[in-house]
Structures are given as structure tokens and as C-alpha cells.
Design an enzyme around this catalytic site. Structure first.
Site, PDB file in Angstrom:
ATOM      1  N   HIS A  66       0.826  -1.199   0.000  1.00  0.00           N
ATOM      2  CA  HIS A  66       0.000   0.000   0.000  1.00  0.00           C
ATOM      3  C   HIS A  66       0.861   1.249   0.000  1.00  0.00           C
ATOM      4  O   HIS A  66       2.045   1.196   0.327  1.00  0.00           O
ATOM      5  CB  HIS A  66      -0.949   0.001   1.205  1.00  0.00           C
ATOM      6  CG  HIS A  66      -0.230  -0.155   2.513  1.00  0.00           C
ATOM      7  ND1 HIS A  66       0.146  -1.386   3.006  1.00  0.00           N
ATOM      8  CD2 HIS A  66       0.198   0.747   3.414  1.00  0.00           C
ATOM      9  CE1 HIS A  66       0.761  -1.224   4.160  1.00  0.00           C
ATOM     10  NE2 HIS A  66       0.814   0.057   4.429  1.00  0.00           N
ATOM     11  N   GLY A  67       0.253   2.347  -0.372  1.00  0.00           N
ATOM     12  CA  GLY A  67       0.966   3.612  -0.379  1.00  0.00           C
ATOM     13  C   GLY A  67       0.017   4.767  -0.615  1.00  0.00           C
ATOM     14  O   GLY A  67      -1.116   4.580  -1.072  1.00  0.00           O
TER      15      GLY A  67
END
Length: 154
Positions: A66-67
Site C-alpha cells: 500500500h501507499g
């Protein structure tokens, strides 16, 4: 918040044949770029940066990379089912074959965390995970993820 709020059938990669973590993240970044309008490179670099902090391989063959990205209008997910598990430096040292990528706008805060929690809850269900591993059709995988979410909503 429902998985269907940020995951579409077009975001499902049902049978990925790549053999390294980097290749898989690049493939998922390419699909995310198609869906979000951001560049593949920008997404890929964000994912690599996050992986440098510590693997997003959460165990039992599952990873949730994720980011956060500037310019993203809302949450975006991409799900990949790998034909063969790959080394992902997971917490339990087990190879990974199910990957749920989550991208969030830079200022997403609580929504990002709620979405990660929702994904983790669905992928913690052993019956759902077993069915996902046996499924090679994008529509069926999407349906399983959404159904898995409903059965874990309690």
C-alpha cells in the site's frame, strides 16, 4: 467502507505468472496506473519505498502492499492471484500468492486505515482465501472478495 468502493472487476489480475516481488509490484502498478490515471512509475516507486520500510507480506501467503500518492482522487485497489507463490519477505517467511494492493490519496488518513483493516478482515477468513486460491476468473474472484467482505462485516 466496502471493498466495492475501491475495487472493480477490471482491477483483478486472476492468473499472474511472474516470479519476483519486483515484477509483480510492477505489473500491479501498471494496472493501477490504467485505473487511476497516475503514472506506473510513480505508483511503482511509492510501493518500493513502502516495501523498504518493511515487507507488506502479512503471512499465510498474503501481502497487502500500500501507499499514498498525491494526485489520486480516491482509494484504489488491485488484486492479484499468482499462479505460483513468490518470495515476498513475509513476516512468516512463507511465499505469497495473494496480493491486495491499496493506493490512497496523500491526505486519506483514517480512510486508508479503514480500507486496510477491511482488506485484512476479508483475507483473514480461511474459507474465502481457500476459494480465492482455487479461482482463475476475474469476475469470480471479485465476487468472492465482495461476498467475503459481507460475511465478515459483523
Amino acid at each position: 467502507m466496502d471493498l466495492s468502493d475501491f475495487l472493480t472487476i477490471e482491477a483483478i489480475l486472476p492468473s499472474v505468472k511472474l516470479t519476483s516481488k519486483k515484477q509483480v509490484l510492477q505489473e500491479m502498478a501498471a494496472r493501477a496506473a490504467e485505473l487511476t490515471g497516475l503514472t506506473e512509475r510513480e505508483i511503482f516507486e511509492t510501493l518500493l519505498q513502502r516495501e523498504r520500510l518493511g515487507s507488506t507480506g502479512v503471512g499465510q501467503g498474503i501481502a497487502i502492499p500500500h501507499g499514498k500518492l498525491p494526485g489520486l482522487n480516491g482509494l484504489a485497489g488491485v488484486f492479484a492471484r499468482l499462479d505460483k507463490p513468490i518470495d515476498f519477505d513475509a513476516m512468516d517467511d512463507q511465499p505469497v500468492d495473494l496480493i491486495f494492493l491499496l493506493l490512497a490519496p496523500e491526505g486519506a488518513g483514517a480512510d486508508h486505515l479503514k480500507a486496510l483493516a477491511r482488506i485484512a478482515r476479508v483475507l483473514r477468513d480461511a474459507a474465502t482465501v481457500k476459494k480465492l486460491r482455487g479461482c482463475k476468473d476475474a469476475a469470480a474472484i471479485y465476487a468472492l472478495l465482495i461476498q467475503g467482505e459481507e460475511s465478515n462485516a459483523a
